[in-house]
Write an enzyme that holds these catalytic residues in place. Structure first.
Site, PDB file in Angstrom:
ATOM      1  N   LYS A  80     -56.994  59.339  59.617  1.00  0.00           N
ATOM      2  CA  LYS A  80     -58.254  58.339  60.190  1.00  0.00           C
ATOM      3  C   LYS A  80     -59.283  58.543  59.677  1.00  0.00           C
ATOM      4  O   LYS A  80     -60.200  60.262  59.625  1.00  0.00           O
ATOM      5  CB  LYS A  80     -58.205  58.323  61.720  1.00  0.00           C
ATOM      6  CG  LYS A  80     -59.365  57.352  62.223  1.00  0.00           C
ATOM      7  CD  LYS A  80     -59.480  57.626  64.213  1.00  0.00           C
ATOM      8  CE  LYS A  80     -60.546  56.093  64.895  1.00  0.00           C
ATOM      9  NZ  LYS A  80     -60.028  55.953  65.867  1.00  0.00           N
ATOM     10  N   SER A 155     -58.862  51.836  67.720  1.00  0.00           N
ATOM     11  CA  SER A 155     -60.029  51.704  67.054  1.00  0.00           C
ATOM     12  C   SER A 155     -59.040  52.626  65.348  1.00  0.00           C
ATOM     13  O   SER A 155     -59.749  51.860  64.279  1.00  0.00           O
ATOM     14  CB  SER A 155     -61.318  52.218  66.837  1.00  0.00           C
ATOM     15  OG  SER A 155     -60.832  54.025  66.931  1.00  0.00           O
ATOM     16  N   SER A 179     -57.669  54.248  71.772  1.00  0.00           N
ATOM     17  CA  SER A 179     -57.653  53.809  70.174  1.00  0.00           C
ATOM     18  C   SER A 179     -56.711  54.240  69.769  1.00  0.00           C
ATOM     19  O   SER A 179     -56.380  53.942  68.001  1.00  0.00           O
ATOM     20  CB  SER A 179     -59.572  54.582  69.735  1.00  0.00           C
ATOM     21  OG  SER A 179     -59.586  53.351  69.561  1.00  0.00           O
TER      22      SER A 179
HETATM   23  N1  GLN Z   1     -61.190  50.189  72.340  1.00  0.00           N
HETATM   24  C1  GLN Z   1     -62.227  50.384  72.916  1.00  0.00           C
HETATM   25  C2  GLN Z   1     -63.469  51.037  73.015  1.00  0.00           C
HETATM   26  O1  GLN Z   1     -64.245  49.644  72.115  1.00  0.00           O
HETATM   27  C3  GLN Z   1     -61.237  52.330  72.487  1.00  0.00           C
HETATM   28  C4  GLN Z   1     -62.426  52.732  71.460  1.00  0.00           C
HETATM   29  C5  GLN Z   1     -61.409  54.378  71.267  1.00  0.00           C
HETATM   30  O2  GLN Z   1     -60.856  54.576  71.786  1.00  0.00           O
HETATM   31  N2  GLN Z   1     -61.680  54.739  69.788  1.00  0.00           N
HETATM   32  O3  GLN Z   1     -64.226  51.542  73.177  1.00  0.00           O
END
Ligand code: GLN
Length: 475
Positions: A80, A155, A179
């Site tokens: 990532k 994400s 995420s």
């Molecule tokens: N979808 C969640 C957010 O927008 C999780 C993001 C994450 O785990 N980095 O914060």
């Protein structure tokens, strides 16, 4: 050459390792097979932001480490874009980090490098890991390999899509509120978020420091275990890192279901159906299943969307054009900051910085940030009590299968609701993973659905064990 002899679809880390040891193919042939697959598929999926130019050199070097005891030697994985690999571009898919090169290896990367892992490239994500669809990337959306009109989740959408399209054997992601697990659920792969602190955060760009953890995306639970074992452990560069003690329990784990949390309106009927089938499968495997109460879990999203932006606003304050990445010159230092941040950060990043600054501001601090922290403690206590009765808790991973690209971009609250089942594990710091649990056919496409398992802090062995049984990886 390589592509025709290696069946990437059927391959796992475990199988690739055995084949490398047997000499069925070399690490360079394996890496080439992935490069070919990426070249063919990435234009439609946009999982990779960059494929590294030294993949074959890395693979040739890793070949000398291929031995029965080196599980990861020659294994190609994707990283990532918020995890540092020394000398490589890294940018959290943000324009503000354009041109930034990592000055050191993240601890997790260093461990994998020493184990002989081959890094294929860096993969797409929501900007600074904020989002659930990879639509917040400055470099275009990542599409779902099961249906390119839909999102891959986020994400870590690039990580999940890369594995799902057979463009990597595994991938690293990060998980602050789901995420790793939510994109894994959308893409039909395994997403594992370990206990907070069990993998060092050194070299992971910070989003919410009390919530962030590096996680894995793989095709099997067994592969997640292999990667976790290679990366875990206390690290002097991260004072919150911990060792996970080995726990040996002979008794059959008891499974808990927080029923009253699963009756909300927003859950897709296909998700409920798949969840019920998962419970049946667990019962068929001989697990005792108990209903449990987590009275405060309903406040998790509200708590998360106060604590997370507060930490985001603090962590992102370092991006001001002075030390890292892009800079826009103004007439004085203050204007440099304003212009750099206004043009460098995307909409969602700016929204969360503003929210976070607000909840931390004097006069509001007690009402929001302190209050959220008190409720976080109540949620933690609920889990402590629940884990006195059961060993593993199951819920769906996400309330719906992958949604269409663009469907939720103008409605942040709808996007935030996707995190309802995943954020509690981050608030509490416990390990959780999403495994594939069937699919639903929509418009002639089979969309995967995941189920989430969690266990108490440090109980990864038990958690991975139950899910290995659930997927039929072990009996
Ligand atoms: N979808 C969640 C957010 O927008 C999780 C993001 C994450 O785990 N980095 O914060």
């Amino acid at each position: 050459m390589a592509k025709s002899i290696i069946d990437l679809k059927a391959l796992t880390i475990e199988l690739a390792h055995a084949a490398l040891v047997r000499g069925d193919f070399t690490a360079a042939e394996l890496a080439q097979a992935y490069l070919d697959e990426i070249a063919e598929k990435n234009k439609d999926i946009n999982a990779y932001l960059e494929v590294f130019d030294d993949v074959l050199e890395q693979a040739t070097k890793a070949q000398s480490l291929v031995k029965p005891e080196n599980m990861l030697a020659g294994i190609p994985i994707a990283i990532k874009d918020n995890i540092l690999i020394k000398g490589r571009r890294v940018g959290s898919a943000s324009k503000i980090l354009e041109g930034y090169v990592a000055p050191y290896d993240a601890t997790a990367i260093k461990k994998l490098r020493d184990a002989g892992v081959v890094f294929l490239g860096r993969v797409n994500m929501d900007e600074f890991a904020m989002g659930g669809s990879t639509e917040n990337s400055a470099y275009g959306v990542t599409r779902n390999p099961h249906d390119v009109s839909r999102v891959a989740g986020g994400s870590s959408g690039g990580s999940a899509a890369a594995v799902s399209m057979n463009g990597a054997l595994a991938a690293l992601g990060s998980d602050t509120g789901g995420s790793v697990r939510q994109p894994a659920s959308y893409c039909g792969v395994v997403g594992f978020k370990p206990t907070y602190g069990s993998i060092s955060r050194h070299g992971l760009m910070a989003m919410g420091s009390s919530l962030d953890v590096i996680g894995t995306i793989t095709k099997t639970v067994r592969d997640s275990r292999i990667l976790f074992d290679a990366m875990k452990g206390k690290d002097s560069f991260d004072s919150t890192s911990i060792d996970i003690p080995a726990v040996n329990s002979q008794k059959k784990p008891i499974i808990g279901v927080p029923r009253s949390f699963l009756t909300g309106d927003g859950i897709d009927p296909a998700v409920i159906k798949s969840f019920d089938e998962s419970l049946k499968r667990l019962a068929g495997l001989g697990y005792e299943i108990k209903d449990i109460e987590l009275p405060n879990i309903k406040y998790s999203l509200a708590v998360y969307y106060v604590i997370m932006p507060a930490e985001v606003s603090t962590n992102l304050s370092r991006f001001d054009g002075v030390k890292f990445g892009a800079k826009v010159e103004g007439k004085d230092l203050l204007e440099d900051y304003l212009l750099t941040r206004a043009s460098g950060f995307g909409r969602e990043a700016r929204r969360r910085i503003m929210l976070g600054t607000y909840v931390l501001s004097s006069g509001y601090y007690d009402a929001y940030y302190n209050k959220a922290n008190s409720v976080r403690e109540l949620i933690k206590n609920d889990f402590v009590k629940a884990f006195e009765l059961v060993d593993v808790i199951v819920t769906p991973t996400a309330p719906s299968p992958a949604f269409r690209v663009g469907e939720k971009v103008s409605d942040p609250v709808a996007m935030y609701l996707e995190d309802i089942f995943t954020v509690p594990a981050n608030l509490v710091g416990i390990p959780a993973l999403s495994v594939p649990a069937g699919s639903v056919e929509i418009d002639g496409k089979n969309l995967p659905i995941g189920v989430q398992f969690s266990a108490k802090q440090g109980a990864e062995d038990l958690l991975l064990g139950v899910t290995e049984v659930f997927l039929g990886e072990i009996k």
